[in-house]
Design a protein around this motif. Structure first.
Motif, PDB file in Angstrom:
ATOM      1  N   ARG A  55       0.842  -1.205   0.000  1.00 30.35           N
ATOM      2  CA  ARG A  55       0.000   0.000   0.000  1.00 30.35           C
ATOM      3  C   ARG A  55       0.875   1.252   0.000  1.00 30.35           C
ATOM      4  NH1 ARG A  55      -3.203  -1.519   4.974  1.00 30.35           N
ATOM      5  NH2 ARG A  55      -3.242  -3.761   4.633  1.00 30.35           N
ATOM      6  N   ASN A  56       1.975   1.141  -0.727  1.00 26.33           N
ATOM      7  CA  ASN A  56       2.957   2.220  -0.796  1.00 26.33           C
ATOM      8  C   ASN A  56       2.630   3.115  -1.998  1.00 26.33           C
ATOM      9  OD1 ASN A  56       5.210   3.688  -0.291  1.00 26.33           O
ATOM     10  ND2 ASN A  56       6.687   2.121  -0.958  1.00 26.33           N
ATOM     11  N   TRP A  57       1.650   4.021  -1.809  1.00 27.38           N
ATOM     12  CA  TRP A  57       1.104   4.799  -2.932  1.00 27.38           C
ATOM     13  C   TRP A  57       1.693   6.210  -3.017  1.00 27.38           C
ATOM     14  CZ3 TRP A  57      -1.413   1.897  -6.213  1.00 27.38           C
ATOM     15  CH2 TRP A  57      -2.192   0.823  -5.778  1.00 27.38           C
ATOM     16  N   THR A  58       1.789   6.726  -4.242  1.00 30.54           N
ATOM     17  CA  THR A  58       2.100   8.150  -4.433  1.00 30.54           C
ATOM     18  C   THR A  58       0.824   8.957  -4.193  1.00 30.54           C
ATOM     19  OG1 THR A  58       1.452   8.098  -6.745  1.00 30.54           O
ATOM     20  CG2 THR A  58       3.793   7.670  -6.256  1.00 30.54           C
ATOM     21  N   ASP A  59       0.920  10.294  -4.310  1.00 30.85           N
ATOM     22  CA  ASP A  59      -0.296  11.110  -4.304  1.00 30.85           C
ATOM     23  C   ASP A  59      -1.069  10.863  -5.593  1.00 30.85           C
ATOM     24  OD1 ASP A  59       0.287  12.160  -1.888  1.00 30.85           O
ATOM     25  OD2 ASP A  59       1.249  13.990  -2.691  1.00 30.85           O
ATOM     26  N   VAL A  60      -2.352  11.244  -5.582  1.00 29.99           N
ATOM     27  CA  VAL A  60      -3.158  11.121  -6.805  1.00 29.99           C
ATOM     28  C   VAL A  60      -2.900  12.367  -7.664  1.00 29.99           C
ATOM     29  CG1 VAL A  60      -5.505  10.949  -7.719  1.00 29.99           C
ATOM     30  CG2 VAL A  60      -4.909   9.789  -5.578  1.00 29.99           C
ATOM     31  N   ARG A  61      -2.616  12.146  -8.959  1.00 30.83           N
ATOM     32  CA  ARG A  61      -2.380  13.281  -9.870  1.00 30.83           C
ATOM     33  C   ARG A  61      -3.234  13.132 -11.122  1.00 30.83           C
ATOM     34  NH1 ARG A  61       3.705  12.041 -10.425  1.00 30.83           N
ATOM     35  NH2 ARG A  61       2.727  10.071  -9.941  1.00 30.83           N
ATOM     36  N   GLN A  62      -3.462  14.252 -11.787  1.00 27.87           N
ATOM     37  CA  GLN A  62      -4.222  14.206 -13.035  1.00 27.87           C
ATOM     38  C   GLN A  62      -3.281  13.838 -14.184  1.00 27.87           C
ATOM     39  OE1 GLN A  62      -7.303  14.132 -13.257  1.00 27.87           O
ATOM     40  NE2 GLN A  62      -8.270  15.429 -11.709  1.00 27.87           N
ATOM     41  N   PHE A  63      -3.771  13.008 -15.092  1.00 26.79           N
ATOM     42  CA  PHE A  63      -2.953  12.517 -16.205  1.00 26.79           C
ATOM     43  C   PHE A  63      -3.737  12.768 -17.497  1.00 26.79           C
ATOM     44  CE2 PHE A  63      -1.982   8.955 -19.059  1.00 26.79           C
ATOM     45  CZ  PHE A  63      -0.597   8.954 -19.070  1.00 26.79           C
ATOM     46  N   ASN A  64      -3.179  13.594 -18.398  1.00 28.70           N
ATOM     47  CA  ASN A  64      -3.922  13.965 -19.618  1.00 28.70           C
ATOM     48  C   ASN A  64      -4.017  12.783 -20.587  1.00 28.70           C
ATOM     49  OD1 ASN A  64      -4.561  15.189 -22.324  1.00 28.70           O
ATOM     50  ND2 ASN A  64      -4.720  16.960 -20.990  1.00 28.70           N
ATOM     51  N   LEU A  65      -5.209  12.637 -21.169  1.00 27.48           N
ATOM     52  CA  LEU A  65      -5.473  11.455 -21.998  1.00 27.48           C
ATOM     53  C   LEU A  65      -5.174  11.661 -23.488  1.00 27.48           C
ATOM     54  CD1 LEU A  65      -8.877  10.271 -20.497  1.00 27.48           C
ATOM     55  CD2 LEU A  65      -6.603   9.394 -20.041  1.00 27.48           C
ATOM     56  N   MET A  66      -4.764  12.879 -23.873  1.00 34.58           N
ATOM     57  CA  MET A  66      -4.553  13.105 -25.310  1.00 34.58           C
ATOM     58  C   MET A  66      -3.177  12.614 -25.759  1.00 34.58           C
ATOM     59  SD  MET A  66      -6.304  16.587 -26.565  1.00 34.58           S
ATOM     60  CE  MET A  66      -5.464  17.686 -25.479  1.00 34.58           C
ATOM     61  N   PHE A  67      -3.146  12.004 -26.942  1.00 26.21           N
ATOM     62  CA  PHE A  67      -1.877  11.658 -27.576  1.00 26.21           C
ATOM     63  C   PHE A  67      -1.389  12.901 -28.311  1.00 26.21           C
ATOM     64  CE2 PHE A  67      -3.790   7.380 -27.565  1.00 26.21           C
ATOM     65  CZ  PHE A  67      -2.707   6.609 -27.162  1.00 26.21           C
TER      66      PHE A  67
ATOM     67  N   LEU B 217      -3.746  13.993 -31.494  1.00 25.56           N
ATOM     68  CA  LEU B 217      -4.709  13.113 -32.157  1.00 25.56           C
ATOM     69  C   LEU B 217      -6.036  13.383 -31.469  1.00 25.56           C
ATOM     70  CD1 LEU B 217      -2.863   9.682 -32.488  1.00 25.56           C
ATOM     71  CD2 LEU B 217      -2.932  11.609 -34.042  1.00 25.56           C
ATOM     72  N   ARG B 218      -7.079  13.684 -32.232  1.00 28.94           N
ATOM     73  CA  ARG B 218      -8.320  14.150 -31.589  1.00 28.94           C
ATOM     74  C   ARG B 218      -8.872  13.122 -30.599  1.00 28.94           C
ATOM     75  NH1 ARG B 218     -12.065  13.709 -37.075  1.00 28.94           N
ATOM     76  NH2 ARG B 218     -12.190  11.452 -37.080  1.00 28.94           N
ATOM     77  N   PRO B 219      -9.267  13.572 -29.407  1.00 28.51           N
ATOM     78  CA  PRO B 219      -9.861  12.650 -28.440  1.00 28.51           C
ATOM     79  C   PRO B 219     -11.370  12.527 -28.606  1.00 28.51           C
ATOM     80  CG  PRO B 219      -9.443  14.760 -27.412  1.00 28.51           C
ATOM     81  CD  PRO B 219      -9.012  14.901 -28.837  1.00 28.51           C
ATOM     82  N   GLU B 220     -11.960  13.349 -29.476  1.00 25.74           N
ATOM     83  CA  GLU B 220     -13.389  13.242 -29.817  1.00 25.74           C
ATOM     84  C   GLU B 220     -13.553  13.847 -31.204  1.00 25.74           C
ATOM     85  OE1 GLU B 220     -15.830  15.667 -27.185  1.00 25.74           O
ATOM     86  OE2 GLU B 220     -14.975  17.511 -27.955  1.00 25.74           O
ATOM     87  N   THR B 221     -14.578  13.400 -31.937  1.00 25.22           N
ATOM     88  CA  THR B 221     -14.772  13.949 -33.289  1.00 25.22           C
ATOM     89  C   THR B 221     -15.520  15.283 -33.230  1.00 25.22           C
ATOM     90  OG1 THR B 221     -16.825  12.696 -33.560  1.00 25.22           O
ATOM     91  CG2 THR B 221     -14.815  11.658 -34.363  1.00 25.22           C
TER      92      THR B 221
END
Ligand code: GAP
Length: 487
Positions: free
Chosen positions: A159-171, A187-191
């Protein structure tokens, strides 16, 4: 997840591979995680689902037109839309295994476990606490919940966790030869954004009057960290989206209209209504003032297939601001300029594909007192079936193959057909059942005398003798889009 459902899902996945519907991408190189290829039957089924959607949205609505915008777009578009700053998932890393997880997914797995162990109160409490934390973007609280509920990394067990961070989903990638920041493209994440930035082009060139819609089918890309459940969550996938531009103040009624219309589209395929439900969003996306999902009950539970979103004037106003170009519409009925409001319908083609496959997949026991028998049949709606009819000469001699080919040549212009002469007729029926072919046509010696053939129906397995000259009408009637689209 109960055992039979687990097994059913596994069987559908292996059936999809065995019969040329879906293959893991780059399989000979051990695959590429969360990326899939559609095989010879998959591409036909996918195209038929697209056609069903396109006809229902574009062809049947005089005020909806299509679009095919590029995947690459100006990078400022994603700044304006909020995706650069806000399109992210809350992630947490385990320091021992160096594995990364979606924090909400770890919590959801825990909720499932509580449910399975009959600890309903704990499950409900955690669900509530997680929803609150997500709604408030409270990342430290998500970590607190992970710690408080003693969630361990499935890999390291710690249970050795880092803090929670936001991670961007776009390529992102570089456009042009010189790699500097100015050349960064996504690369578009939605049309949808391709529709927004073309809204005035379409409105002006098509002389469209509000309310009107623009529909598009195309690829979207998301760097999903948790890739699971086959083609439910992919990194490269397809969306079928429609943006409906309306006068401000009328968005509520149009939202209700599209919510109802889209569910009707799903149900017209013959799926039991109990398999579907609406789910109202508690945490609204940055652009929405109302949002409902249409969910389908997959073997692993209800999951979103389509979203209906009331996107206000957020996107167009943002593009107006970031591009410096006016995106207003002059409404002659009220003599006013305004930025239209938008109702969006957004369905994932791959999820619709999986839903269709699961819904159609049946393992039938055909045993009688005399012998054991079974078949796997895809009870696909005939309009969606990859192959509409298979043509079999009873034997490989006596001129039967030539006669079968002659019949096939006349029909193949209008229908996707398959010719098969190998193996006994029974085996050939089974192969066609497995890919959902609604009709098998057998050419026998009688055909040479009176031009009649037997036509065997997939679902009832009943056979009838008909004039070969009637086949065009018989098949045409049963696979006609009228059967699906006369809503
Ligand atoms: N333009 C709005 C939009 O993109 P969304 O809810 O993020 O909304 C719409 O996506 C649909 O796209 C979802 O309902 C789902 O069917 C599909 N979808 C989203 N992410 C996906 C993924 N990673 N793999 C497969 N389908 C996905």
């Amino acid at each position: 997840m109960s055992k039979p459902n687990d097994e059913l899902f596994k069987n559908v996945i292996s059936h999809a591979k065995e019969y040329g519907f879906v293959f893991p991408s780059s399989e000979i190189y051990d695959g590429l995680s969360a990326v899939y290829d559609y095989g010879q039957n998959g591409v036909e089924l996918k195209n038929n689902i697209k056609t069903y959607w396109w006809k229902a949205m574009v062809q049947l609505n005089e005020n909806i037109v299509g679009l095919d915008s590029a995947i690459f777009m100006h990078p400022k578009i994603w700044k304006a839309s909020g995706h650069v700053d806000g399109f992210s998932d809350p992630m947490i890393d385990n320091k021992d295994s160096n594995k990364r997880y979606r924090a909400d997914q770890l919590l959801e797995d825990k909720i499932d476990r509580y449910d399975k162990d009959g600890k309903t109160d704990k499950a409900e409490q955690l669900q509530h606490d997680m929803d609150e934390a997500l709604k408030n973007d409270d990342l430290p609280r998500l970590k607190e919940l992970i710690i408080a509920h003693e969630i361990a990394d499935p890999v390291s067990g710690t249970r050795n966790w880092t803090d929670v961070r936001q991670f961007n989903l776009m390529f992102s990638t570089q456009m042009g030869a010189v790699a500097d920041d100015a050349d960064l493209v996504y690369l578009r994440p939605e049309t949808a954004q391709g529709i927004f930035v073309n809204y005035l082009n379409v409105q002006k060139s098509g002389r469209m009057k509000i309310p009107f819609g623009i529909a598009q089918i195309g690829k979207a890309f998301r760097n999903e960290v948790i890739a699971r459940q086959f083609i439910i969550r992919m990194r490269e996938f397809e969306q079928m989206e429609m943006q409906f531009f309306v006068r401000p103040g009328t968005q509520k009624e149009w939202f209700e209209h599209w919510k109802a219309m889209r569910l009707k589209w799903h149900l017209a395929l013959g799926t039991g209504p109990e398999k579907y439900r609406y789910h109202e969003h508690t945490k609204l996306a940055h652009y929405a003032d109302a949002a409902f999902d249409i969910e389908y009950e997959f073997p692993f539970g209800f999951k979103e297939v389509e979203g209906i979103h009331s996107r206000t004037d957020f996107d167009l106003s943002q593009h107006q601001k970031f591009s410096g170009k006016k995106l207003q519409y002059f409404d002659p009925e009220i003599n006013q300029n305004y930025v239209p409001y938008v109702i969006e319908t957004s369905i994932g083609l791959d999820r619709m594909f999986l839903l269709t496959l699961i819904n159609a997949y049946v393992e039938e026991d055909l045993s009688t007192e005399e012998k054991q028998d079974s078949r796997v049949v895809l009870r696909l709606h005939p309009c969606l079936a990859p192959v509409k009819a298979a043509i079999f000469p009873l034997t490989k001699k006596d001129g039967l193959p030539e006669k079968a080919r002659e019949i096939m040549d006349k029909l193949k212009i209008n229908f996707n057909l398959q010719y098969e002469e190998k193996d006994a007729i029974g085996k050939r029926y089974r192969r066609q059942d497995a890919i959902g072919t609604p009709f098998c046509i057998t050419v026998d010696h009688q055909t040479l005398e009176d031009n009649t053939v037997t036509i065997r129906h997939r679902d009832t397995m009943k056979q009838e003798r008909v004039d070969a000259g009637q086949l065009e009408n018989i098949i045409g009637g049963l696979v006609s889009w009228k059967n699906l689209l006369s809503l």
